[in-house]
Design a protein around this motif. Structure first.
Motif, PDB file in Angstrom:
ATOM      1  N   ASP A 196       0.842  -1.211   0.000  1.00  0.00           N
ATOM      2  CA  ASP A 196       0.000   0.000   0.000  1.00  0.00           C
ATOM      3  C   ASP A 196       0.876   1.259   0.000  1.00  0.00           C
ATOM      4  O   ASP A 196       0.579   2.241  -0.677  1.00  0.00           O
ATOM      5  CB  ASP A 196      -0.941  -0.025   1.218  1.00  0.00           C
ATOM      6  CG  ASP A 196      -2.020   1.054   1.158  1.00  0.00           C
ATOM      7  OD1 ASP A 196      -2.252   1.625   0.068  1.00  0.00           O
ATOM      8  OD2 ASP A 196      -2.633   1.313   2.205  1.00  0.00           O
ATOM      9  N   HIS A 200       0.573   4.215  -2.708  1.00  0.00           N
ATOM     10  CA  HIS A 200       0.343   5.634  -2.349  1.00  0.00           C
ATOM     11  C   HIS A 200       1.394   6.526  -2.991  1.00  0.00           C
ATOM     12  O   HIS A 200       1.105   7.573  -3.521  1.00  0.00           O
ATOM     13  CB  HIS A 200       0.567   5.856  -0.836  1.00  0.00           C
ATOM     14  CG  HIS A 200      -0.560   5.470   0.013  1.00  0.00           C
ATOM     15  ND1 HIS A 200      -0.397   4.732   1.153  1.00  0.00           N
ATOM     16  CD2 HIS A 200      -1.859   5.733  -0.075  1.00  0.00           C
ATOM     17  CE1 HIS A 200      -1.569   4.558   1.715  1.00  0.00           C
ATOM     18  NE2 HIS A 200      -2.467   5.143   0.996  1.00  0.00           N
ATOM     19  N   HIS A 261      -6.198   3.773  -6.039  1.00  0.00           N
ATOM     20  CA  HIS A 261      -7.043   3.858  -4.840  1.00  0.00           C
ATOM     21  C   HIS A 261      -8.551   3.964  -5.135  1.00  0.00           C
ATOM     22  O   HIS A 261      -9.341   3.346  -4.420  1.00  0.00           O
ATOM     23  CB  HIS A 261      -6.546   4.969  -3.915  1.00  0.00           C
ATOM     24  CG  HIS A 261      -5.473   4.483  -2.979  1.00  0.00           C
ATOM     25  ND1 HIS A 261      -4.190   4.205  -3.413  1.00  0.00           N
ATOM     26  CD2 HIS A 261      -5.503   4.166  -1.665  1.00  0.00           C
ATOM     27  CE1 HIS A 261      -3.483   3.757  -2.380  1.00  0.00           C
ATOM     28  NE2 HIS A 261      -4.253   3.728  -1.299  1.00  0.00           N
ATOM     29  N   HIS A 275      -8.277  -3.239   2.156  1.00  0.00           N
ATOM     30  CA  HIS A 275      -7.638  -2.215   1.343  1.00  0.00           C
ATOM     31  C   HIS A 275      -6.388  -2.675   0.586  1.00  0.00           C
ATOM     32  O   HIS A 275      -6.275  -2.446  -0.618  1.00  0.00           O
ATOM     33  CB  HIS A 275      -7.297  -1.022   2.245  1.00  0.00           C
ATOM     34  CG  HIS A 275      -6.656   0.098   1.530  1.00  0.00           C
ATOM     35  ND1 HIS A 275      -7.293   0.767   0.515  1.00  0.00           N
ATOM     36  CD2 HIS A 275      -5.440   0.663   1.643  1.00  0.00           C
ATOM     37  CE1 HIS A 275      -6.483   1.704   0.057  1.00  0.00           C
ATOM     38  NE2 HIS A 275      -5.352   1.662   0.716  1.00  0.00           N
ATOM     39  N   ASN A 279      -6.039  -2.985  -3.435  1.00  0.00           N
ATOM     40  CA  ASN A 279      -5.057  -2.216  -4.210  1.00  0.00           C
ATOM     41  C   ASN A 279      -4.336  -3.111  -5.207  1.00  0.00           C
ATOM     42  O   ASN A 279      -4.075  -2.717  -6.339  1.00  0.00           O
ATOM     43  CB  ASN A 279      -3.988  -1.633  -3.280  1.00  0.00           C
ATOM     44  CG  ASN A 279      -4.422  -0.346  -2.624  1.00  0.00           C
ATOM     45  OD1 ASN A 279      -5.407   0.255  -3.013  1.00  0.00           O
ATOM     46  ND2 ASN A 279      -3.672   0.079  -1.627  1.00  0.00           N
TER      47      ASN A 279
HETATM   48 FE   FE2 Z   1      -3.839   3.128   0.659  1.00  0.00          FE
END
Ligand code: FE2
Length: 359
Positions: A196, A200, A261, A275, A279
């Motif tokens: 993640d 990001h 996202h 999450h 992703n």
């Molecule tokens: Fe995230």
């Protein structure tokens, strides 16, 4: 307009640093007379972690069910539970031991202890009016960056939207990073969550809303992630510590994501997918949008022997595909960050649904 950016107040990092939590908490107990509120991922219900901590008889312990991601409803329920035990007292500190779901729950409940109303009232930007109690993050899973980000993400089932409480008041005041705490994380989960940070940061650095501080943080976090996930063992002692640092930096750079996202948010809303995993599926169908990152991601998965079973949308109804599209396309800012103002011309309903069908 320039943004006045806030960072986490204090941080402590190092193997074994958990032993110093007592010292950190003692200062809070001196400052405010109320109890401390400990949030634990339910994973720790029967573990010895709570027993190793400086929890006093008057303190409050909450085990957060992280089977699904936090919802407006779950946050309201935990808030009511904590408020009832506090009976009007202010907590000296609120602590979170877990990954993004536990940390975000702690952050959101904190806001609701000092701001009237319910979780849904504060989903958005700058809606929180009063400072929350002092909050301490102790991540036991790295990657979401919740320990340093200014948001607490909550799924709103009624509105079919996953949206955070974005506010300086949402941020933790202290972060304690002890890599010993991530030793027992299952490998797949370690990868899905850890990656993640990578997502990001590459979304941020390839977008159009940028600044040089965010770029610097993202570049460093991306370097660390490549080093970790392209190595032979992502969970070595050294790599677990590096991932904690990458997550910490990534959380500070978060807030300007791209097209991974939003698609991931659709999966979390409709399929209740976590999450990190969501992703991974989101990037797995965006080889045209992020070709280099897609290639690196595939190599990382192969090297760490991580699988991403396909066919997750095989049995969905047309109505569910519409819901997936709606819950993704609503994220205007991140989508335009990568695709420009006319993002709807690229991400048409057909294009986006086609991507979900390939997962
Ligand atoms: Fe995230």
């Amino acid at each position: 307009m320039f943004r006045n950016a806030k960072n986490v107040g204090y941080y402590m990092i190092g193997k074994g640093s958990l032993a110093q939590l007592d010292e950190i908490l003692a200062k809070r107990r001196e400052a405010v007379k109320g109890p401390a509120v400990f949030f634990f991922d339910h994973f720790f219900t029967n573990s010895d972690l709570p027993k190793r901590l400086p929890i006093k008889a008057e303190d409050i312990t909450v085990f957060v069910d992280t089977t699904d991601e936090p919802t407006t409803q779950s946050v309201d329920t935990y808030t009511a539970q904590v408020k009832a035990i506090l009976a009007g007292k202010s907590p000296c500190a609120m602590l979170a031991f877990g990954g993004g779901s536990t940390m975000d729950t702690c952050k959101c409940v904190g806001n609701l202890l000092t701001n009237a109303g319910c979780a849904a009232d504060y989903q958005g930007w700058e809606l929180v009016k009063h400072p929350a109690p002092y909050k301490i993050a102790v991540p036991t899973l790295s990657g979401t960056g919740s320990e340093t980000s200014r948001t607490g993400i909550v799924c709103n089932e009624e509105k079919n939207i996953k949206l955070g409480m974005n506010s300086d008041f949402t941020m933790f005041d202290q972060v304690l990073l002890d890599p010993d705490l991530t030793k027992t994380v299952p490998r797949n989960q370690f990868f899905y969550t850890g990656i993640d940070t990578y997502m990001h940061c590459f979304e941020s650095i390839t977008g159009s809303y940028r600044n040089s501080v965010v770029d610097a943080l993202s570049e460093k976090a991306i370097d660390l992630c490549k080093r970790i996930f392209l190595s032979s063992d992502m969970m070595s002692d050294e790599n677990r510590e590096l991932l904690m640092i990458a997550s910490f930096l990534g959380g500070m750079a978060a807030g300007f994501v791209g097209t991974v996202h939003p698609i991931s948010a659709g999966l979390s809303m409709v399929l209740h997918m976590h999450h990190g995993l969501a992703n991974c599926y989101a990037l797995s169908v965006q080889e045209d949008i992020y070709p280099n990152e897609y290639r690196d991601f595939m190599t990382m998965m192969e090297r760490q022997k991580i699988d991403l079973p396909s066919g997750i949308c095989a049995h969905l109804t047309p109505a569910q595909f519409d819901q997936l599209y709606d819950a993704s396309i609503v994220h205007e800012k991140p989508l335009s960050n990568r695709l420009g103002e006319n993002y709807r011309e690229i991400f048409t309903r057909e294009n986006v649904i086609g991507r979900f069908k390939r997962m």
